[in-house]
Design a protein around this motif. Structure first.
Motif, PDB file in Angstrom:
ATOM      1  N   SER A  54       0.816  -1.180   0.062  1.00 60.68           N
ATOM      2  CA  SER A  54      -0.090   0.061   0.020  1.00 60.68           C
ATOM      3  C   SER A  54       0.885   1.311  -0.013  1.00 60.68           C
ATOM      4  N   GLY A  55       2.206   1.150  -0.095  1.00 64.82           N
ATOM      5  CA  GLY A  55       3.302   2.017  -0.235  1.00 64.82           C
ATOM      6  C   GLY A  55       4.456   1.825  -0.331  1.00 64.82           C
ATOM      7  N   GLY A  56       5.632   2.480  -0.671  1.00 63.44           N
ATOM      8  CA  GLY A  56       6.712   2.202  -0.982  1.00 63.44           C
ATOM      9  C   GLY A  56       7.127   1.376  -2.378  1.00 63.44           C
ATOM     10  N   ARG A  57       8.363   1.206  -2.542  1.00 66.29           N
ATOM     11  CA  ARG A  57       9.016   0.411  -3.727  1.00 66.29           C
ATOM     12  C   ARG A  57       9.730  -0.859  -3.323  1.00 66.29           C
ATOM     13  N   ILE A  58       9.513  -1.609  -4.339  1.00 68.89           N
ATOM     14  CA  ILE A  58      10.413  -3.079  -4.168  1.00 68.89           C
ATOM     15  C   ILE A  58      11.342  -3.008  -5.576  1.00 68.89           C
ATOM     16  N   VAL A  59      12.567  -3.029  -5.258  1.00 74.15           N
ATOM     17  CA  VAL A  59      13.416  -2.937  -6.708  1.00 74.15           C
ATOM     18  C   VAL A  59      14.399  -4.224  -6.425  1.00 74.15           C
ATOM     19  N   LEU A  60      14.319  -4.648  -7.612  1.00 76.81           N
ATOM     20  CA  LEU A  60      15.188  -6.051  -7.792  1.00 76.81           C
ATOM     21  C   LEU A  60      16.181  -5.869  -8.817  1.00 76.81           C
ATOM     22  N   ASP A  61      17.568  -5.908  -8.745  1.00 77.95           N
ATOM     23  CA  ASP A  61      18.338  -5.416 -10.038  1.00 77.95           C
ATOM     24  C   ASP A  61      18.205  -4.319 -10.599  1.00 77.95           C
ATOM     25  N   GLY A  62      17.849  -3.130  -9.963  1.00 82.62           N
ATOM     26  CA  GLY A  62      17.616  -2.029 -10.560  1.00 82.62           C
ATOM     27  C   GLY A  62      16.306  -1.845 -11.382  1.00 82.62           C
ATOM     28  N   VAL A  63      15.412  -2.854 -11.058  1.00 82.81           N
ATOM     29  CA  VAL A  63      14.090  -2.745 -11.802  1.00 82.81           C
ATOM     30  C   VAL A  63      12.899  -2.617 -10.648  1.00 82.81           C
ATOM     31  N   ASP A  64      11.966  -1.537 -10.766  1.00 84.37           N
ATOM     32  CA  ASP A  64      10.827  -1.384  -9.858  1.00 84.37           C
ATOM     33  C   ASP A  64       9.941  -2.550 -10.112  1.00 84.37           C
ATOM     34  N   VAL A  65       9.911  -3.571  -9.024  1.00 80.11           N
ATOM     35  CA  VAL A  65       8.771  -4.592  -9.483  1.00 80.11           C
ATOM     36  C   VAL A  65       7.746  -4.542  -8.645  1.00 80.11           C
ATOM     37  N   THR A  66       7.520  -3.329  -7.943  1.00 80.90           N
ATOM     38  CA  THR A  66       6.212  -3.160  -6.950  1.00 80.90           C
ATOM     39  C   THR A  66       5.054  -3.430  -7.932  1.00 80.90           C
ATOM     40  N   GLY A  67       4.058  -4.140  -7.289  1.00 86.33           N
ATOM     41  CA  GLY A  67       2.863  -4.399  -8.060  1.00 86.33           C
ATOM     42  C   GLY A  67       3.053  -5.611  -8.834  1.00 86.33           C
ATOM     43  N   TRP A  68       3.939  -6.152  -9.064  1.00 90.49           N
ATOM     44  CA  TRP A  68       4.195  -7.373 -10.044  1.00 90.49           C
ATOM     45  C   TRP A  68       3.624  -8.353  -9.324  1.00 90.49           C
ATOM     46  N   SER A  69       3.065  -9.475 -10.147  1.00 90.42           N
ATOM     47  CA  SER A  69       2.300 -10.662  -9.699  1.00 90.42           C
ATOM     48  C   SER A  69       3.468 -11.693  -9.123  1.00 90.42           C
ATOM     49  N   ASN A  70       2.815 -12.496  -8.272  1.00 94.29           N
ATOM     50  CA  ASN A  70       3.636 -13.703  -7.786  1.00 94.29           C
ATOM     51  C   ASN A  70       4.591 -14.470  -8.877  1.00 94.29           C
ATOM     52  N   TYR A  71       3.735 -14.720 -10.019  1.00 89.35           N
ATOM     53  CA  TYR A  71       4.444 -15.212 -10.885  1.00 89.35           C
ATOM     54  C   TYR A  71       5.438 -14.662 -11.728  1.00 89.35           C
ATOM     55  N   ARG A  72       5.066 -13.331 -12.118  1.00 84.84           N
ATOM     56  CA  ARG A  72       6.391 -12.400 -12.495  1.00 84.84           C
ATOM     57  C   ARG A  72       7.413 -12.256 -11.975  1.00 84.84           C
ATOM     58  N   ILE A  73       7.368 -12.300 -10.526  1.00 90.90           N
ATOM     59  CA  ILE A  73       8.340 -12.090  -9.460  1.00 90.90           C
ATOM     60  C   ILE A  73       9.363 -13.298  -9.692  1.00 90.90           C
ATOM     61  N   ALA A  74       8.554 -14.601  -9.447  1.00 87.80           N
ATOM     62  CA  ALA A  74       9.206 -15.698  -9.608  1.00 87.80           C
ATOM     63  C   ALA A  74      10.150 -15.718 -11.020  1.00 87.80           C
ATOM     64  N   ARG A  75       9.391 -15.373 -12.084  1.00 91.72           N
ATOM     65  CA  ARG A  75      10.221 -15.316 -13.361  1.00 91.72           C
ATOM     66  C   ARG A  75      11.354 -14.450 -13.452  1.00 91.72           C
ATOM     67  N   ALA A  76      11.191 -13.485 -12.543  1.00 87.25           N
ATOM     68  CA  ALA A  76      12.581 -12.619 -12.222  1.00 87.25           C
ATOM     69  C   ALA A  76      13.552 -13.077 -11.155  1.00 87.25           C
ATOM     70  N   GLY A  77      13.374 -14.284 -10.840  1.00 89.30           N
ATOM     71  CA  GLY A  77      14.514 -15.077 -10.117  1.00 89.30           C
ATOM     72  C   GLY A  77      14.289 -14.884  -8.540  1.00 89.30           C
ATOM     73  N   VAL A  78      13.159 -15.012  -8.229  1.00 87.60           N
ATOM     74  CA  VAL A  78      12.711 -15.062  -6.655  1.00 87.60           C
ATOM     75  C   VAL A  78      11.963 -16.109  -6.230  1.00 87.60           C
ATOM     76  N   ARG A  79      12.686 -16.819  -5.336  1.00 87.97           N
ATOM     77  CA  ARG A  79      11.836 -18.068  -4.668  1.00 87.97           C
ATOM     78  C   ARG A  79      11.558 -17.812  -3.305  1.00 87.97           C
ATOM     79  N   GLN A  80      10.423 -18.530  -2.915  1.00 92.74           N
ATOM     80  CA  GLN A  80      10.037 -18.273  -1.497  1.00 92.74           C
ATOM     81  C   GLN A  80       9.579 -19.755  -1.013  1.00 92.74           C
TER      82      GLN A  80
END
Length: 232
Positions: A54-80
């Motif tokens: 609901s606020g702020g930013r999440i940046v991965l490798d210099g790319v703002d990924v705020t609001g990206w879906s879980n699927y898209r975040i996973a494709r960017a190289g994040v695993r949980q």
């Protein structure tokens, strides 16, 4: 690698996370500790794209990924790895690992799975056993192995010690610490401060959704009474 800038997470009228900043660099283990309901899981879920900020930013490798879906975040190289692990009970250990490598070529996936068996010899012994019959420690090992099959940039671990016997917790944390030998960044949410301090390069202490302390374990241990007060 990861820059979390003043993120906030709200569930209706409840402000679960507010104004939290986190940095994770390649080959670094960063811990987020706090009491129950401190906002640890909500922070990890926001980074993974499972819940919306609901606020702020999440940046991965210099790319703002705020609001990206879980699927898209996973494709960017994040695993949980969620609390309690995240395996498929109806599949064998080997089949679970193949799911982890489903975006790789067959040969690359097989090589990565065999490498995992070298890292996790207990899983090699249990490769044909159904996930639902594994012990708690084995399930956690399998969850971590499956999440790292495809060599992610960032691994998110939510309460890896949850429900495990102390001896098994030690084994799991030794495996997590071993990830530092690669370029994987690890962000671990953990209520067990002593375990987190033992493996982390840097620690964030959360209380009621806010980061109230930050620093290397050696510095925070000098204020152990203050840290304990925030942990409840």
């Amino acid at each position: 690698m990861l820059r979390v800038e003043s993120i906030a997470v709200r569930f209706g009228a409840v402000q679960a996370v507010q104004d939290v900043d986190i940095v994770v660099d390649p080959g670094e283990i960063v811990a987020v500790i706090g009491a129950n309901a401190a906002g640890k899981s909500s922070t990890l879920n926001a980074i993974a794209g499972i819940v919306k900020t609901s606020g702020g930013r999440i940046v991965l490798d210099g790319v703002d990924v705020t609001g990206w879906s879980n699927y898209r975040i996973a494709r960017a190289g994040v695993r949980q790895v969620p609390e309690g692990g995240g395996i498929l009970n109806s599949l064998t250990v080997d089949e679970n690992l193949r799911v982890g490598g489903n975006r790789m070529t067959r040969d690359d996936a097989r090589a990565a799975i065999e490498a995992s068996y070298e890292t996790f010899p207990r899983l090699a012994e249990r490769r044909n056993v159904l996930g639902g019959t594994l012990s708690g420690g084995e399930r956690q090992m399998l969850s971590i192995a499956r999440a790292t099959i495809s060599a992610p940039k960032l691994l998110l671990l939510d309460e890896p010690s949850f429900g495990l016997a102390p001896a098994i917790v030690s084994q799991v944390f030794e495996l997590v610490e071993g990830l530092k030998r690669g370029d994987i960044g690890v962000l671990v949410a953990e209520q067990n401060a002593a375990r987190a301090f033992a493996i982390a390069d840097r620690v964030y202490v959360l209380q009621q959704g806010r980061a109230v302390l930050e620093g290397p374990p050696s510095e925070l241990e000098k204020n152990s009474a203050l840290v304990e007060s925030y942990l409840g």
